[in-house]
Design a protein around this motif. Sequence first.
Motif, PDB file in Angstrom:
ATOM      1  N   ALA A  41       0.810  -1.214   0.000  1.00 50.51           N
ATOM      2  CA  ALA A  41       0.000   0.000   0.000  1.00 50.51           C
ATOM      3  C   ALA A  41       0.846   1.269   0.000  1.00 50.51           C
ATOM      4  O   ALA A  41       1.890   1.345   0.645  1.00 50.51           O
ATOM      5  CB  ALA A  41      -0.923  -0.004   1.216  1.00 50.51           C
ATOM      6  N   ALA A  42       0.353   2.293  -0.708  1.00 49.93           N
ATOM      7  CA  ALA A  42       1.039   3.586  -0.754  1.00 49.93           C
ATOM      8  C   ALA A  42       0.709   4.446   0.454  1.00 49.93           C
ATOM      9  O   ALA A  42       1.466   5.345   0.801  1.00 49.93           O
ATOM     10  CB  ALA A  42       0.666   4.336  -2.028  1.00 49.93           C
ATOM     11  N   GLY A  43      -0.443   4.220   1.094  1.00 49.12           N
ATOM     12  CA  GLY A  43      -0.778   4.933   2.318  1.00 49.12           C
ATOM     13  C   GLY A  43      -1.391   6.302   2.110  1.00 49.12           C
ATOM     14  O   GLY A  43      -1.238   7.182   2.958  1.00 49.12           O
ATOM     15  N   MET A  44      -2.115   6.498   1.026  1.00 52.69           N
ATOM     16  CA  MET A  44      -2.782   7.783   0.809  1.00 52.69           C
ATOM     17  C   MET A  44      -4.000   7.899   1.726  1.00 52.69           C
ATOM     18  O   MET A  44      -4.871   7.032   1.718  1.00 52.69           O
ATOM     19  CB  MET A  44      -3.210   7.922  -0.647  1.00 52.69           C
ATOM     20  N   LEU A  45      -4.044   8.948   2.508  1.00 55.49           N
ATOM     21  CA  LEU A  45      -5.189   9.224   3.373  1.00 55.49           C
ATOM     22  C   LEU A  45      -6.053  10.223   2.623  1.00 55.49           C
ATOM     23  O   LEU A  45      -5.980  11.434   2.841  1.00 55.49           O
ATOM     24  CB  LEU A  45      -4.717   9.763   4.717  1.00 55.49           C
ATOM     25  N   ALA A  46      -6.868   9.697   1.725  1.00 54.25           N
ATOM     26  CA  ALA A  46      -7.486  10.531   0.697  1.00 54.25           C
ATOM     27  C   ALA A  46      -8.979  10.272   0.569  1.00 54.25           C
ATOM     28  O   ALA A  46      -9.443   9.716  -0.434  1.00 54.25           O
ATOM     29  CB  ALA A  46      -6.789  10.281  -0.646  1.00 54.25           C
ATOM     30  N   ALA A  82       9.192   6.381  17.387  1.00 50.46           N
ATOM     31  CA  ALA A  82       9.362   5.713  16.092  1.00 50.46           C
ATOM     32  C   ALA A  82       8.523   6.453  15.056  1.00 50.46           C
ATOM     33  O   ALA A  82       7.406   6.890  15.355  1.00 50.46           O
ATOM     34  CB  ALA A  82       8.931   4.248  16.181  1.00 50.46           C
ATOM     35  N   PRO A  83       9.032   6.607  13.827  1.00 44.72           N
ATOM     36  CA  PRO A  83       8.289   7.360  12.819  1.00 44.72           C
ATOM     37  C   PRO A  83       7.091   6.579  12.295  1.00 44.72           C
ATOM     38  O   PRO A  83       7.113   5.345  12.211  1.00 44.72           O
ATOM     39  CB  PRO A  83       9.324   7.571  11.713  1.00 44.72           C
ATOM     40  N   THR A  84       6.042   7.309  11.948  1.00 43.11           N
ATOM     41  CA  THR A  84       4.858   6.704  11.335  1.00 43.11           C
ATOM     42  C   THR A  84       4.789   6.973   9.834  1.00 43.11           C
ATOM     43  O   THR A  84       3.974   6.374   9.136  1.00 43.11           O
ATOM     44  CB  THR A  84       3.573   7.259  11.962  1.00 43.11           C
ATOM     45  N   GLY A  85       5.630   7.878   9.347  1.00 46.26           N
ATOM     46  CA  GLY A  85       5.576   8.220   7.936  1.00 46.26           C
ATOM     47  C   GLY A  85       4.457   9.186   7.584  1.00 46.26           C
ATOM     48  O   GLY A  85       4.143   9.365   6.407  1.00 46.26           O
ATOM     49  N   TRP A  86       3.868   9.841   8.584  1.00 51.34           N
ATOM     50  CA  TRP A  86       2.799  10.816   8.351  1.00 51.34           C
ATOM     51  C   TRP A  86       3.361  12.054   7.655  1.00 51.34           C
ATOM     52  O   TRP A  86       4.372  12.611   8.073  1.00 51.34           O
ATOM     53  CB  TRP A  86       2.173  11.191   9.690  1.00 51.34           C
ATOM     54  N   ARG A  87       2.700  12.466   6.564  1.00 49.07           N
ATOM     55  CA  ARG A  87       3.118  13.683   5.854  1.00 49.07           C
ATOM     56  C   ARG A  87       1.882  14.466   5.422  1.00 49.07           C
ATOM     57  O   ARG A  87       0.988  13.933   4.758  1.00 49.07           O
ATOM     58  CB  ARG A  87       3.934  13.362   4.600  1.00 49.07           C
ATOM     59  N   ASP A 150       3.165   6.400   5.658  1.00 47.50           N
ATOM     60  CA  ASP A 150       3.923   5.280   5.112  1.00 47.50           C
ATOM     61  C   ASP A 150       3.490   4.007   5.848  1.00 47.50           C
ATOM     62  O   ASP A 150       3.796   3.842   7.040  1.00 47.50           O
ATOM     63  CB  ASP A 150       5.423   5.510   5.294  1.00 47.50           C
ATOM     64  N   PRO A 151       2.774   3.085   5.194  1.00 45.88           N
ATOM     65  CA  PRO A 151       2.254   1.905   5.901  1.00 45.88           C
ATOM     66  C   PRO A 151       3.335   1.033   6.525  1.00 45.88           C
ATOM     67  O   PRO A 151       3.099   0.421   7.575  1.00 45.88           O
ATOM     68  CB  PRO A 151       1.492   1.152   4.811  1.00 45.88           C
TER      69      PRO A 151
END
Length: 407
Positions: A41-46, A82-87, A150-151
């Motif tokens: 998964a690309a992880g788009m929160l869309a 720890a990072p979640t990859g949230w942008r 980022d999943p």
Amino acid sequence: MGVTVVGAGVVGLLSAWQLRREGHAVTLIAPEIARDASYAAAGMLAPISEVQYGQDRLYPLMTAARAEYPAFLATLAAAVDAPTGWRENGTILLAADRSDRDAVADLVAVQQAHGMAVEPLTSGQLRRREPALAPGISKGWDVPSDHQVDPRMLASCALAALESPLDPARFPDAGPPARRVEARVTAVGGPDAEGSHTPTLDDGTQRTAQKVLLVPGLGCADIAGLPARAPLDLRPVHGDVLRLRVRPGQLLAGEDHVLGATVRAKVAGRSVYLVPRADGGLVIGASSREDGMPGTHAGSVQELLDDAVAVLPAVKEMELEEITTRARPGTPDDIPYLGRLEGAPDVVISTGYSRHGILLAPLAARLAAALLSDDGEAALSAADRQMLAHMSPTRSLTAPEMTPTGL
């Protein structure tokens, strides 16, 4: 109270974390961590730019889930470093040519009719925002509230939070660190006279569980016992996803990427997305195939690259690092299954998230935990109950639509 969570994709991990926060002793059973659909998964929160025709019943779920993301991620940040990859980088909708422009404009009209914030961009605005885009792009629209996570990072962070000691001042009600069992569940039996259930592992051993959350994705069909008494209509929807990396020579002084916002484009009638990562990576996807082929489809990879280059010519000079193919669990109406199994009130099923699993994960986690808590369901709002009714594993596909205003 003990809860066994079967499955360790992003939905399973976030559900397990929600359960631990609420005081449950969690056992997580899965052969691997986030290696199926979540891995690709690309992880788009869309919730806006993911809108498609005929999915009115899905919009409120997506919108509600997106609203819950920041607070949910804050709980992880309070637990572990720890990072979640949230942008928060926003999304731009693009149309490559005139015919694509008409198609995207029609979809934008649907989005705006539902009260979604989608604004047209002039050619000058688009060029200033994203100078690396192809000069011949026909039209663009700004969707500032659609972001990304980022999943893979999110899964690692959630697992760390599950297994780490927690500060009692921040998490006064939390359960103990989760126990992890690296195995595949082949059956779930029960309930017995005491109300317990017996997950059976692939080595033949059995475990005792007071409550069970089944989050196995497409693996649900391979679990005998209770799940087999309530078969779900799941189908594999395969997708091919590419991961590339920007080369240093492609960047100007001061730049860290050739693309700022996530881009969702229509090219020759086909859909393609480009998701820039903070580390210089670029995710391109995703095909949607129901041809039964679990391996990578060469034609889909070619189309993804061709369409990405048509939108962002710099793609042609990037390093191709990875091609990933996974199957997503799809349902007939694209609404996931979330609810108790009939005849087994302490067993909850959560699957069928298709391409929306990363977006819907916090909502799915909260609702599943409520169903597994003694008094959790009583505290649910009317909107929550409506969403659960629409996600019920025994629902009718002709159920009335949910309305965004009701949420």
